[in-house]
Design a protein around this motif. Sequence first.
Motif, PDB file in Angstrom:
ATOM      1  N   ALA A 134      -0.915 -32.528 -10.183  1.00  0.00           N
ATOM      2  CA  ALA A 134       0.041 -31.536 -10.916  1.00  0.00           C
ATOM      3  C   ALA A 134       1.425 -31.607 -10.233  1.00  0.00           C
ATOM      4  O   ALA A 134       2.514 -31.538 -11.017  1.00  0.00           O
ATOM      5  N   PHE A 135       1.567 -31.868  -8.911  1.00  0.00           N
ATOM      6  CA  PHE A 135       2.765 -31.796  -8.383  1.00  0.00           C
ATOM      7  C   PHE A 135       3.577 -33.200  -8.793  1.00  0.00           C
ATOM      8  O   PHE A 135       4.635 -33.044  -8.834  1.00  0.00           O
ATOM      9  N   SER A 136       3.027 -34.240  -9.042  1.00  0.00           N
ATOM     10  CA  SER A 136       3.338 -35.451  -9.415  1.00  0.00           C
ATOM     11  C   SER A 136       4.094 -35.108 -10.849  1.00  0.00           C
ATOM     12  O   SER A 136       5.117 -35.954 -11.183  1.00  0.00           O
ATOM     13  N   ARG A 137       3.473 -34.519 -11.708  1.00  0.00           N
ATOM     14  CA  ARG A 137       4.440 -34.247 -13.107  1.00  0.00           C
ATOM     15  C   ARG A 137       5.544 -33.442 -12.813  1.00  0.00           C
ATOM     16  O   ARG A 137       6.332 -33.672 -13.740  1.00  0.00           O
ATOM     17  N   LEU A 138       5.721 -32.650 -11.842  1.00  0.00           N
ATOM     18  CA  LEU A 138       6.827 -32.031 -11.503  1.00  0.00           C
ATOM     19  C   LEU A 138       8.020 -33.064 -10.980  1.00  0.00           C
ATOM     20  O   LEU A 138       9.134 -33.131 -11.346  1.00  0.00           O
ATOM     21  N   TYR A 139       7.227 -33.644  -9.935  1.00  0.00           N
ATOM     22  CA  TYR A 139       8.210 -34.590  -9.092  1.00  0.00           C
ATOM     23  C   TYR A 139       8.776 -35.737 -10.036  1.00  0.00           C
ATOM     24  O   TYR A 139      10.303 -36.056 -10.006  1.00  0.00           O
ATOM     25  N   LEU A 140       8.007 -36.131 -11.150  1.00  0.00           N
ATOM     26  CA  LEU A 140       8.302 -37.074 -12.064  1.00  0.00           C
ATOM     27  C   LEU A 140       9.109 -36.579 -13.278  1.00  0.00           C
ATOM     28  O   LEU A 140       9.727 -37.170 -13.916  1.00  0.00           O
ATOM     29  N   TYR A 141       9.516 -35.077 -13.176  1.00  0.00           N
ATOM     30  CA  TYR A 141      10.304 -34.648 -14.125  1.00  0.00           C
ATOM     31  C   TYR A 141       9.823 -34.676 -15.672  1.00  0.00           C
ATOM     32  O   TYR A 141      10.457 -34.600 -16.542  1.00  0.00           O
ATOM     33  N   VAL A 142       8.395 -34.778 -15.818  1.00  0.00           N
ATOM     34  CA  VAL A 142       7.861 -34.823 -17.157  1.00  0.00           C
ATOM     35  C   VAL A 142       7.338 -33.457 -17.507  1.00  0.00           C
ATOM     36  O   VAL A 142       6.891 -33.205 -18.728  1.00  0.00           O
ATOM     37  N   HIS A 143       7.268 -32.377 -16.772  1.00  0.00           N
ATOM     38  CA  HIS A 143       6.742 -31.127 -16.984  1.00  0.00           C
ATOM     39  C   HIS A 143       7.490 -30.059 -16.097  1.00  0.00           C
ATOM     40  O   HIS A 143       8.071 -30.510 -15.347  1.00  0.00           O
ATOM     41  N   PHE A 144       7.753 -28.860 -16.838  1.00  0.00           N
ATOM     42  CA  PHE A 144       8.117 -27.766 -16.286  1.00  0.00           C
ATOM     43  C   PHE A 144       7.216 -27.227 -15.403  1.00  0.00           C
ATOM     44  O   PHE A 144       5.826 -27.404 -15.607  1.00  0.00           O
ATOM     45  N   PRO A 145       7.655 -26.378 -14.216  1.00  0.00           N
ATOM     46  CA  PRO A 145       6.527 -25.573 -13.491  1.00  0.00           C
ATOM     47  C   PRO A 145       5.666 -24.968 -14.341  1.00  0.00           C
ATOM     48  O   PRO A 145       4.461 -24.844 -14.113  1.00  0.00           O
ATOM     49  N   SER A 146       6.248 -24.040 -15.395  1.00  0.00           N
ATOM     50  CA  SER A 146       5.463 -23.172 -16.186  1.00  0.00           C
ATOM     51  C   SER A 146       4.221 -24.234 -16.939  1.00  0.00           C
ATOM     52  O   SER A 146       3.267 -23.289 -17.342  1.00  0.00           O
ATOM     53  N   ASP A 147       4.579 -25.295 -17.445  1.00  0.00           N
ATOM     54  CA  ASP A 147       3.702 -26.033 -18.177  1.00  0.00           C
ATOM     55  C   ASP A 147       2.456 -26.409 -17.044  1.00  0.00           C
ATOM     56  O   ASP A 147       1.193 -26.535 -17.505  1.00  0.00           O
ATOM     57  N   VAL A 148       2.785 -26.738 -15.915  1.00  0.00           N
ATOM     58  CA  VAL A 148       1.709 -26.840 -14.772  1.00  0.00           C
ATOM     59  C   VAL A 148       0.933 -25.924 -14.655  1.00  0.00           C
ATOM     60  O   VAL A 148      -0.346 -25.907 -14.426  1.00  0.00           O
ATOM     61  N   PHE A 149       1.667 -24.677 -14.216  1.00  0.00           N
ATOM     62  CA  PHE A 149       1.071 -23.369 -14.017  1.00  0.00           C
ATOM     63  C   PHE A 149      -0.232 -22.946 -15.115  1.00  0.00           C
ATOM     64  O   PHE A 149      -1.399 -22.833 -14.891  1.00  0.00           O
ATOM     65  N   VAL A 150       0.423 -23.101 -16.351  1.00  0.00           N
ATOM     66  CA  VAL A 150      -0.662 -22.608 -17.558  1.00  0.00           C
ATOM     67  C   VAL A 150      -1.447 -23.832 -17.507  1.00  0.00           C
ATOM     68  O   VAL A 150      -2.567 -23.332 -17.835  1.00  0.00           O
ATOM     69  N   GLY A 151      -1.112 -25.098 -17.346  1.00  0.00           N
ATOM     70  CA  GLY A 151      -2.307 -26.000 -17.511  1.00  0.00           C
ATOM     71  C   GLY A 151      -3.308 -26.130 -16.437  1.00  0.00           C
ATOM     72  O   GLY A 151      -4.484 -25.987 -16.670  1.00  0.00           O
ATOM     73  N   ALA A 152      -3.006 -25.515 -15.060  1.00  0.00           N
ATOM     74  CA  ALA A 152      -3.851 -25.201 -14.283  1.00  0.00           C
ATOM     75  C   ALA A 152      -4.805 -23.968 -14.588  1.00  0.00           C
ATOM     76  O   ALA A 152      -5.910 -23.852 -14.188  1.00  0.00           O
ATOM     77  N   LEU A 153      -4.131 -22.937 -15.085  1.00  0.00           N
ATOM     78  CA  LEU A 153      -5.098 -21.713 -15.592  1.00  0.00           C
ATOM     79  C   LEU A 153      -5.932 -21.969 -16.635  1.00  0.00           C
ATOM     80  O   LEU A 153      -6.989 -21.584 -16.424  1.00  0.00           O
ATOM     81  N   ILE A 154      -5.567 -22.860 -17.691  1.00  0.00           N
ATOM     82  CA  ILE A 154      -6.530 -23.108 -18.797  1.00  0.00           C
ATOM     83  C   ILE A 154      -7.562 -24.087 -18.244  1.00  0.00           C
ATOM     84  O   ILE A 154      -8.641 -23.798 -18.574  1.00  0.00           O
ATOM     85  N   GLY A 155      -7.446 -25.007 -17.248  1.00  0.00           N
ATOM     86  CA  GLY A 155      -8.235 -25.998 -16.478  1.00  0.00           C
ATOM     87  C   GLY A 155      -9.097 -24.920 -15.878  1.00  0.00           C
ATOM     88  O   GLY A 155     -10.490 -25.231 -15.896  1.00  0.00           O
ATOM     89  N   ILE A 156      -8.837 -23.999 -15.096  1.00  0.00           N
ATOM     90  CA  ILE A 156      -9.612 -23.124 -14.163  1.00  0.00           C
ATOM     91  C   ILE A 156     -10.637 -22.359 -15.061  1.00  0.00           C
ATOM     92  O   ILE A 156     -11.709 -22.089 -14.946  1.00  0.00           O
ATOM     93  N   ALA A 157     -10.206 -21.625 -16.373  1.00  0.00           N
ATOM     94  CA  ALA A 157     -10.918 -21.114 -17.311  1.00  0.00           C
ATOM     95  C   ALA A 157     -11.969 -22.120 -18.076  1.00  0.00           C
ATOM     96  O   ALA A 157     -12.996 -21.728 -17.976  1.00  0.00           O
ATOM     97  N   SER A 158     -11.390 -23.318 -18.464  1.00  0.00           N
ATOM     98  CA  SER A 158     -12.540 -24.097 -19.062  1.00  0.00           C
ATOM     99  C   SER A 158     -13.694 -24.544 -17.904  1.00  0.00           C
ATOM    100  O   SER A 158     -14.681 -24.617 -18.597  1.00  0.00           O
ATOM    101  N   GLY A 159     -13.164 -24.733 -16.610  1.00  0.00           N
ATOM    102  CA  GLY A 159     -14.332 -24.927 -15.800  1.00  0.00           C
ATOM    103  C   GLY A 159     -15.116 -23.964 -15.601  1.00  0.00           C
ATOM    104  O   GLY A 159     -16.439 -24.233 -15.468  1.00  0.00           O
ATOM    105  N   TRP A 160     -14.753 -22.738 -15.398  1.00  0.00           N
ATOM    106  CA  TRP A 160     -15.642 -21.455 -15.269  1.00  0.00           C
ATOM    107  C   TRP A 160     -16.620 -21.440 -16.411  1.00  0.00           C
ATOM    108  O   TRP A 160     -17.709 -21.150 -16.350  1.00  0.00           O
ATOM    109  N   ILE A 161     -15.891 -21.657 -17.722  1.00  0.00           N
ATOM    110  CA  ILE A 161     -16.759 -21.418 -19.151  1.00  0.00           C
ATOM    111  C   ILE A 161     -17.648 -22.528 -19.122  1.00  0.00           C
ATOM    112  O   ILE A 161     -18.768 -22.404 -19.485  1.00  0.00           O
TER     113      ILE A 161
END
Length: 172
Positions: A134-161
Amino acid sequence: MNFDFGILDFIQANMRSDFFDAVMPFITRLGDAGIIWILATLVLLAVPKTRKVGIAAAASLLLEVVCCNLLLKPLVARTRPYDINTAIQLLIQRPLDFSFPSGHTSAAFAVVSALFFSKNRLWIPGSILAVLIAFSRLYLYVHFPSDVFVGALIGIASGWIGSLVVQKGKRE
């Protein structure tokens, strides 16, 4: 968006180094097309003792791919940060899809969350890799922090489901 660029520009100004410039592209490649998470899921599925966790991980990956890549990315169609701030020199090839949400992050957190909610201790080393990707996506300037944050939330919800699906299947 100013908040997003503030974080990205802080990383560029204060964290860039030759070491990270070499390591972050490697870390991000581990998440390309979800390959490390797909391989981990296949290993979990192949071992009888971890097969149920593997099913939860597979279900979580499937759910996050549908949510991120098939629905949200084309619907939101967010431009990537390097297309707005063209002064940034990328260390990796330009991703061709849209920015929101981060699929790398979503896949990582989907599998890690499936492990966590299935009470498998592999979530601990998995979460370290997920955070690094997740941090590498920010470091490499290919995602906004909000992209990464929402991606993490979707991932957590998907893992839970995904883990709920397996738990419900055990009872029936």
